[in-house]
Design a protein around this motif. Structure first.
Motif, mmCIF file in Angstrom:
data_model
loop_
_atom_site.group_PDB
_atom_site.id
_atom_site.type_symbol
_atom_site.label_atom_id
_atom_site.label_comp_id
_atom_site.label_asym_id
_atom_site.label_seq_id
_atom_site.Cartn_x
_atom_site.Cartn_y
_atom_site.Cartn_z
ATOM 1 N N SER A 56 -7.592 0.090 3.134
ATOM 2 C CA SER A 56 -6.187 -0.115 4.718
ATOM 3 C C SER A 56 -5.209 0.210 3.649
ATOM 4 C CB SER A 56 -6.129 -1.401 4.977
ATOM 5 O OG SER A 56 -6.111 -2.298 3.936
ATOM 6 N N ARG A 57 -5.162 0.761 2.293
ATOM 7 C CA ARG A 57 -3.934 0.800 1.535
ATOM 8 C C ARG A 57 -3.594 1.924 1.466
ATOM 9 N NH1 ARG A 57 -4.544 -4.638 1.269
ATOM 10 N NH2 ARG A 57 -3.310 -6.228 0.429
ATOM 11 N N CYS A 58 -4.928 3.313 1.473
ATOM 12 C CA CYS A 58 -4.594 4.410 0.990
ATOM 13 C C CYS A 58 -4.987 5.093 1.935
ATOM 14 C CB CYS A 58 -4.888 4.769 -0.183
ATOM 15 S SG CYS A 58 -6.923 3.936 -0.237
ATOM 16 N N ALA A 59 -4.532 6.605 1.045
ATOM 17 C CA ALA A 59 -5.291 8.265 2.773
ATOM 18 C C ALA A 59 -6.393 8.062 1.972
ATOM 19 C CB ALA A 59 -4.191 8.564 1.557
ATOM 20 N N PRO A 87 -16.531 -0.161 2.775
ATOM 21 C CA PRO A 87 -16.622 -0.691 1.860
ATOM 22 C C PRO A 87 -18.070 -1.144 1.679
ATOM 23 C CG PRO A 87 -15.692 -1.990 4.159
ATOM 24 C CD PRO A 87 -15.402 -0.433 3.737
ATOM 25 N N ASP A 88 -18.831 -1.007 2.445
ATOM 26 C CA ASP A 88 -20.552 -1.838 2.317
ATOM 27 C C ASP A 88 -21.677 -0.449 1.489
ATOM 28 O OD1 ASP A 88 -20.043 -3.770 3.945
ATOM 29 O OD2 ASP A 88 -20.047 -2.625 5.522
ATOM 30 N N LEU A 131 -12.904 -5.247 -2.997
ATOM 31 C CA LEU A 131 -11.278 -4.882 -3.018
ATOM 32 C C LEU A 131 -11.096 -3.124 -2.715
ATOM 33 C CD1 LEU A 131 -9.803 -4.627 -5.201
ATOM 34 C CD2 LEU A 131 -11.045 -3.835 -6.997
ATOM 35 N N ALA A 132 -12.580 -2.933 -2.206
ATOM 36 C CA ALA A 132 -12.535 -1.323 -1.702
ATOM 37 C C ALA A 132 -12.150 -2.067 -0.009
ATOM 38 C CB ALA A 132 -14.162 -1.248 -1.158
ATOM 39 N N GLY A 188 0.820 -1.222 -0.263
ATOM 40 C CA GLY A 188 -0.172 0.064 0.027
ATOM 41 C C GLY A 188 1.189 1.358 -0.010
ATOM 42 N N ALA A 189 0.084 2.840 0.376
ATOM 43 C CA ALA A 189 0.802 3.713 0.009
ATOM 44 C C ALA A 189 -0.272 4.463 0.740
ATOM 45 C CB ALA A 189 0.558 4.694 -1.127
ATOM 46 N N PRO A 190 0.274 4.867 1.870
ATOM 47 C CA PRO A 190 -0.499 5.451 3.443
ATOM 48 C C PRO A 190 -0.628 6.523 2.917
ATOM 49 C CG PRO A 190 1.418 5.016 4.408
ATOM 50 C CD PRO A 190 0.924 4.479 2.525
ATOM 51 N N ASP A 191 -0.088 7.672 2.153
ATOM 52 C CA ASP A 191 -0.110 8.374 1.455
ATOM 53 C C ASP A 191 -0.901 9.059 0.301
ATOM 54 O OD1 ASP A 191 0.952 8.885 4.215
ATOM 55 O OD2 ASP A 191 3.051 9.295 3.378
#
Length: 477
Positions: A259-262, A285-286, A253-254, A236-239
């Motif tokens: 959990s992997r991006c800003a 995601p829901d 997928l969402a 991931g890329a948190p920023d």
């Protein structure tokens, strides 16, 4: 008339020494402007303003120089798909009849070739022509004017948003219209794009290295791309803000992307309405929706009768076909006045105002909370791994085979995007050709994205009581 080149030059005047492109080297706005001017002079030395120019560029840096130089010369650009088989490429060139072919020879360097039998130079207000799949087997060229392009870029600059000094990753092929957001949006706001070579797009390990090197604030890609990265344990890329579009975003997928991006944004839009038309920030995601229309986009749902949208006096509905209007609509289809009239009619919209609209063929519904939920296509067009595909085009090409008497293409596992694939069923005359021969026939005439995972020969194709091919039954096999 203001063009995309004008918008770029205005930004270049404001930030001449800022980085515009990060490729094998960095290019400032001033340097990029000089490259555009030089290529413009070469173009006008070979063809008049208003011409259509085919662009064969491997790299995004060369691609944006070609697009801006064409605009600077008052010409429209036709991006070509380098991965298409020669027969498919020849079909598009024969239909478009460009006056000039720009072929990248090195980064931001081109060979110019004049082409015979070109069309009249009447495209000075068109930014680009993007070819999409056609149900009759004939791909259709979508004419996108500068006004529509600039309107859409202005909306995207606000939502999801791109700011001066940001970097967006450029990973989309030139023949896929969402690349215009990656290449042109940053150059109108003082941002930059970082080019992503082909090997990085298909190698999760090198993608991780690319992200670490460039640290882009925005990455745009299809759900299929993100699934590939996640399957390869992308950390991931948190920023980074992730833009996801081109096919349906699933809850699973969402969940993995959140959990992997800003930030995660779900985007929707057909080529005929210029890149994207709606955007929704996904926070759960829901609760995935198409979101709100971008600035300048009008949208309503039109109720259908027996699966066919009404032709006049549409009534706003809670469920139905997505109908779009606004300044971001394409001009129509190149040399297809009949199809343009059908898909871009002038109608009295539900608010009582008579407008030119675009019938998307996509179905949606409003949920009780007011959010818009995508329900799929009304026809045989599908989205698979981000590619817009007319199943009828695959059928038409197969039926050109001398041994094939009929063909039916279906999408299998449509409800599971991770597993979706195209299957084709054919009937033949005489001895049936081997599957390998049929697959080779298709591979020589269609892009790889259109090739089925399965080809099966049948004595007859199943029919519904109405006499139509029973595609539901075929899809369940």
């Amino acid at each position: 008339m203001t063009t995309i080149r004008d918008a770029f030059e205005a930004q270049a005047a404001r930030t001449p020494e800022a980085v515009a492109v990060r490729a094998t080297r960095t290019y400032t706005y001033r340097e990029l402007s000089a490259l555009v001017d030089a290529l413009r002079e070469s173009i006008l030395g070979r063809t008049p303003a208003g011409s259509l120019i085919a662009l064969d560029a491997e790299g995004q840096a060369s691609g944006v120089v070609g697009i801006l130089a064409a605009a600077a010369g008052g010409c429209a650009v036709l991006p070509l798909n380098r991965e298409s088989p020669s027969a498919h490429r020849a079909r598009i060139l024969a239909d478009a009849r460009p006056a000039l072919l720009l072929t990248e020879t090195a980064e931001c360097a081109f060979d110019l070739e004049s082409l015979p039998d070109s069309r009249e130079p009447t495209m000075s207000d068109i930014a680009y022509v993007m070819y999409t799949s056609g149900s009759t087997g004939r791909p259709k060229g979508v004419l996108v004017p500068h006004a529509a392009l600039l309107d859409r870029l202005a909306g995207l600059a606000v939502t999801p948003g791109l700011r001066e000094g940001d970097t967006i990753a450029a990973l989309t092929a030139m023949s896929f219209d969402i690349c215009m957001a990656e290449l042109l949006l940053p150059l109108t706001v003082g941002a930059s794009f970082a080019t992503m070579p082909d090997d990085v797009r298909y190698d999760p390990g090198t993608f991780e290295d690319f992200m670490a090197m460039h640290r882009p604030q925005v990455v745009q890609a299809t759900p299929s791309f993100w699934r590939m990265m996640i399957a390869a344990d992308w950390s991931g890329a948190p920023d980074t803000v992730v833009w996801c579009g081109g096919e349906a975003l699933t809850p699973e997928l969402a969940r993995r992307l959140l959990s992997r991006c800003a930030e995660l944004w779900n985007l929707y839009g057909p080529t005929e309405a210029t890149i994207w038309v709606t955007a929704a920030r996904v926070e759960s995601p829901d609760a995935i929706s198409l979101g709100e229309p971008l600035a300048g986009v009008g949208l309503y749902l039109e109720a259908a009768s027996d699966g066919v949208a009404t032709d006049s006096q549409p009534t706003a509905a809670q469920m139905g076909e997505i109908v779009l209007y606004g300044s971001g609509l394409a001009r129509g289809y190149l040399d297809r006045a009949d199809l343009t009239a059908e898909r871009f009619p002038v109608v009295a919209a539900p608010d009582g105002i008579t407008r030119r609209v675009y019938r998307t063929g996509d179905r949606a519904r409003y949920r009780p909370d007011g959010s818009l939920e995508y329900l799929g296509r009304m026809d045989d067009q599908i989205k698979l791994r981000g590619h817009r595909i007319e199943l009828g085009e695959i059928e038409a090409v197969l039926e050109e085979h001398p041994a094939v008497t009929s063909a039916a293409a279906v999408l299998k596992d449509a409800g599971r995007p991770d597993h979706s694939s195209i299957a084709v069923f054919v009937t033949t005359r005489g001895d049936a050709p081997a599957e390998r021969a049929l697959r080779q026939w298709l591979a020589q005439r269609l892009p790889a994205s259109h090739l089925p995972s399965r080809i099966a020969v049948r004595d007859v194709l199943p029919r519904t009581p109405a006499g139509k091919v029973d595609r539901v039954l075929l899809a369940s096999e």
